[in-house]
Write a protein that holds these residues in place. Structure first.
Motif, PDB file in Angstrom:
ATOM      1  N   PHE A   1       0.850  -1.182   0.000  1.00 24.83           N
ATOM      2  CA  PHE A   1       0.000   0.000   0.000  1.00 24.83           C
ATOM      3  C   PHE A   1       0.885   1.230   0.000  1.00 24.83           C
ATOM      4  O   PHE A   1       2.020   1.184   0.458  1.00 24.83           O
ATOM      5  CB  PHE A   1      -0.910   0.004   1.233  1.00 24.83           C
ATOM      6  N   GLN A   2       0.354   2.316  -0.531  1.00 30.82           N
ATOM      7  CA  GLN A   2       1.099   3.572  -0.541  1.00 30.82           C
ATOM      8  C   GLN A   2       0.398   4.586   0.345  1.00 30.82           C
ATOM      9  O   GLN A   2      -0.827   4.577   0.465  1.00 30.82           O
ATOM     10  CB  GLN A   2       1.188   4.134  -1.959  1.00 30.82           C
TER      11      GLN A   2
ATOM     12  N   ASP B   1       4.705  12.714   5.554  1.00 32.22           N
ATOM     13  CA  ASP B   1       4.710  14.129   5.941  1.00 32.22           C
ATOM     14  C   ASP B   1       5.621  14.979   5.056  1.00 32.22           C
ATOM     15  O   ASP B   1       5.418  16.181   4.927  1.00 32.22           O
ATOM     16  CB  ASP B   1       5.136  14.294   7.403  1.00 32.22           C
ATOM     17  N   ASP B   2       6.638  14.339   4.460  1.00 31.36           N
ATOM     18  CA  ASP B   2       7.558  15.086   3.603  1.00 31.36           C
ATOM     19  C   ASP B   2       7.062  15.200   2.166  1.00 31.36           C
ATOM     20  O   ASP B   2       7.768  15.692   1.295  1.00 31.36           O
ATOM     21  CB  ASP B   2       8.955  14.467   3.643  1.00 31.36           C
ATOM     22  N   GLY B   3       5.823  14.736   1.898  1.00 29.12           N
ATOM     23  CA  GLY B   3       5.248  14.861   0.564  1.00 29.12           C
ATOM     24  C   GLY B   3       5.659  13.762  -0.403  1.00 29.12           C
ATOM     25  O   GLY B   3       5.378  13.859  -1.593  1.00 29.12           O
ATOM     26  N   ILE B   4       6.333  12.729   0.093  1.00 31.67           N
ATOM     27  CA  ILE B   4       6.766  11.626  -0.757  1.00 31.67           C
ATOM     28  C   ILE B   4       5.908  10.402  -0.450  1.00 31.67           C
ATOM     29  O   ILE B   4       5.635  10.096   0.708  1.00 31.67           O
ATOM     30  CB  ILE B   4       8.256  11.305  -0.513  1.00 31.67           C
ATOM     31  N   PHE B   5       5.478   9.729  -1.530  1.00 34.78           N
ATOM     32  CA  PHE B   5       4.722   8.506  -1.335  1.00 34.78           C
ATOM     33  C   PHE B   5       5.641   7.390  -0.848  1.00 34.78           C
ATOM     34  O   PHE B   5       6.753   7.218  -1.350  1.00 34.78           O
ATOM     35  CB  PHE B   5       4.035   8.068  -2.642  1.00 34.78           C
ATOM     36  N   ARG B   6       5.192   6.662   0.139  1.00 30.55           N
ATOM     37  CA  ARG B   6       5.939   5.534   0.709  1.00 30.55           C
ATOM     38  C   ARG B   6       5.126   4.257   0.529  1.00 30.55           C
ATOM     39  O   ARG B   6       3.896   4.282   0.571  1.00 30.55           O
ATOM     40  CB  ARG B   6       6.185   5.745   2.202  1.00 30.55           C
TER      41      ARG B   6
END
Length: 109
Positions: free
Chosen positions: A8-9, A13-18
């Motif tokens: 899942f993505q 908080d830093d605006g990057i999808f994980r």
């Protein structure tokens, strides 16, 4: 097993999808190792089964819980139905034989 689990993505908080796995590796791997280690091999005609559902995973090992182990005490009670299998898996680094696996499964999930 890896190919059957979803990732899942989420937007961090830093605006990057994980990516995050559906299930952390340790709990399902430990569950499979426990099923192999403690299976009742005197029962024939059935196999260890892994079932994936939308909201949970089940690992089924044929036979009843061994000896003095119950659902209530399995996190704290140590018993090896198949000590020779446990020893081989320990030698390969899959089992530590310290009764830590079930506790870590619960703590990880």
């Amino acid at each position: 097993m890896y190919s059957q689990l979803r990732d899942f993505q989420y937007l961090d908080d830093d605006g990057i999808f994980r990516n995050v796995p559906e299930y952390p590796e340790f709990p399902w791997f430990e569950g499979i190792v426990n099923a192999v280690t403690h299976r009742n091999y005197s029962l024939q005609g059935d196999h260890i089964r892994i079932s994936l559902f939308n909201d949970h995973m089940e690992i089924f090992s044929p036979g009843k819980l061994p000896n003095i182990v119950t659902l209530d005490n399995m996190k704290y009670t140590r018993y090896s139905r198949n000590p020779k299998i446990a020893r081989v898996l320990s030698d390969f680094g899959y089992v530590r034989e310290l009764n830590e696996g079930v506790k870590r499964i619960y703590n990880t999930l």
